[in-house]
Write a protein that holds these residues in place. Structure first.
Motif, short mmCIF file in Angstrom:
data_model
loop_
_atom_site.label_atom_id
_atom_site.label_comp_id
_atom_site.label_asym_id
_atom_site.label_seq_id
_atom_site.Cartn_x
_atom_site.Cartn_y
_atom_site.Cartn_z
N GLN A 301 86.84 102.29 22.29
CA GLN A 301 85.56 102.33 23.48
C GLN A 301 84.90 103.52 23.20
O GLN A 301 85.76 104.57 23.09
CB GLN A 301 86.26 101.74 24.37
CG GLN A 301 84.28 101.10 25.05
CD GLN A 301 84.97 100.87 26.49
OE1 GLN A 301 85.88 101.42 26.65
NE2 GLN A 301 84.25 100.73 27.42
N VAL A 309 76.77 105.33 22.44
CA VAL A 309 77.18 104.28 22.40
C VAL A 309 75.69 102.95 22.30
O VAL A 309 76.31 101.41 22.02
CB VAL A 309 77.12 103.85 24.24
CG1 VAL A 309 77.75 102.90 24.75
CG2 VAL A 309 78.80 104.93 24.80
N ALA A 310 74.79 103.17 22.84
CA ALA A 310 73.39 102.56 22.48
C ALA A 310 73.17 102.19 21.15
O ALA A 310 73.48 100.67 20.16
CB ALA A 310 72.07 103.32 22.77
N GLY A 313 76.60 99.59 20.14
CA GLY A 313 76.11 98.04 20.64
C GLY A 313 74.86 97.38 19.94
O GLY A 313 75.20 96.39 19.63
N GLU A 314 74.43 98.02 19.90
CA GLU A 314 73.02 97.41 18.50
C GLU A 314 73.79 97.24 17.53
O GLU A 314 73.21 95.95 17.07
CB GLU A 314 72.14 98.59 18.48
CG GLU A 314 71.01 98.88 19.60
CD GLU A 314 70.42 99.75 18.74
OE1 GLU A 314 69.78 100.55 17.74
OE2 GLU A 314 69.48 100.27 19.67
N THR A 315 74.37 98.04 16.78
CA THR A 315 75.25 97.59 15.44
C THR A 315 76.19 96.24 15.74
O THR A 315 76.56 94.94 14.77
CB THR A 315 76.04 98.48 15.10
OG1 THR A 315 75.21 99.43 14.64
CG2 THR A 315 76.93 98.50 13.42
N VAL A 316 77.20 96.59 16.95
CA VAL A 316 77.53 95.21 16.91
C VAL A 316 77.27 93.59 17.60
O VAL A 316 77.75 92.16 17.02
CB VAL A 316 78.61 95.62 18.34
CG1 VAL A 316 79.61 94.20 19.06
CG2 VAL A 316 79.77 96.68 17.93
N ARG A 317 76.42 94.08 18.09
CA ARG A 317 74.97 92.27 18.99
C ARG A 317 74.60 91.99 17.19
O ARG A 317 74.67 90.74 17.45
CB ARG A 317 74.32 92.92 19.76
CG ARG A 317 74.72 92.89 20.98
CD ARG A 317 73.80 93.56 22.56
NE ARG A 317 72.81 94.62 22.02
CZ ARG A 317 73.30 95.29 22.58
NH1 ARG A 317 74.67 95.96 23.62
NH2 ARG A 317 72.78 97.02 22.05
#
Length: 326
Positions: A301, A309-310, A313-317
């Motif tokens: 993480q 982090v952003a 997060g965008e990639t995972v979403r």
């Protein structure tokens, strides 16, 4: 041309013993009819060569006969540094010289040493390019190599990516070529500094009559070592903070290399209630790190910096859209 081929044929028989006409034709890149004529020419010149009949037959030299015509040409001797590296030798236009040099070197060796060298070749092989990578197209490599060897100044058109993508022109004083992980680099002087250029990024090249200048005491290997160390320090000057599971800690060296694994291990904090620990990882850039760190999967993480982090997060979403919960 024929004299060179006759000598190569003679050296092949001297090194390997019995060889069929088909084998000789394959080695020399000619037809079997040409081999028959060449054998006749050698016999007429007094070389004790004879044929053995039958399915396992072929040509061989009389026992005890050895030619002394094993002197290397300048091109052949210069190609020996690439022994065991056929692809780089071919890219430099030295494939034929390398093959001829190896034949002559083998012929000149006493039998025990010749047998030992064949034993080694059958057991060790160098394959420079990385996995899943085709060798780069380097159409100007031979011209670059000639400029290095002849110490000539060159003008190049060069495709660069930083600080601004585009094509630039440069006048260079070539100092040497380096093959790193299957990629060719030119080391050259420009404006009083020594710099490196990826040969595959050269899109045009003109060799000038002007002789290039070489810094006093310049050592190519020493320069390259310093360049690599400096590049790796600079490329990894940014860091990120990650939280790792025990499995994440174990797989770090496999995913990011031994050095990154070592640095991360040295920075490990105490384990939390779940056994996870925080570590500081060196990264090259936000873009590279966002891709690299996703390889940790559910075992890592990212906690900082916020922009990394952003990005993750965008990639995972975005990926989750393609894998809805069942």
């Amino acid at each position: 041309m024929r004299a060179s081929r006759l000598l190569s044929l003679l050296l092949l028989l001297q090194n390997r013993g019995l060889m069929s006409a088909a084998q000789l034709a394959t080695e020399l890149g000619v037809t079997m009819r040409t081999i028959y004529r060449d054998v006749e020419a050698l016999a007429a010149a007094g070389v004790p060569i004879y044929a053995e009949q039958g399915p396992a037959g072929g040509y061989r030299l009389m026992d005890g006969y050895r030619t002394r015509l094993t002197g290397l040409t300048a091109d052949e001797a210069g190609s020996l540094f690439l022994t065991g590296m056929p692809q780089p030798a071919a890219e430099l236009g030295l494939g034929a010289q390398l093959a001829a040099a190896e034949l002559k070197l083998m012929a000149a060796l006493p039998t025990p040493y010749r047998d030992a060298s064949l034993h080694i070749r059958q057991r060790f092989h160098l394959d420079a390019p990385g996995w899943f990578r085709e060798p780069e197209m380097v159409p100007h490599l031979l011209a670059v190599a000639e400029a290095v060897w002849q110490e000539k100044v060159i003008d190049i058109g060069y495709r660069r990516w930083a600080p601004r993508p585009g094509t630039v022109t440069r006048r260079l004083h070539p100092l040497g070529l380096v093959l790193k992980a299957g990629v060719w680099y030119l080391v050259a002087g420009r404006d009083g500094e020594v710099r490196t250029y990826r040969v595959a990024s050269i899109i045009e090249l003109t060799t000038l009559a002007e002789t290039s200048s070489r810094p006093d005491g310049f050592d190519l290997a020493g320069f390259w070592r310093s360049h690599v160390e400096r590049y790796e320090r600079t490329a990894r000057s940014t860091t990120c903070l990650v939280r790792l599971s025990p499995q994440g800690i174990r797989i770090l060296p496999d995913l990011f290399g031994a050095e990154t694994g070592r640095l991360a291990t040295e920075s490990l904090g105490p384990a939390d209630g779940d056994g996870w620990r925080q570590a500081v990882l060196p990264i090259e850039s936000i873009e590279h790190a966002a891709t690299d760190l996703l390889r940790l999967g559910a075992h890592g993480q990212v906690l900082a910096p916020p922009e990394l982090v952003a990005r993750i997060g965008e990639t995972v979403r975005g990926m989750a859209v393609h894998y809805p919960a069942g």
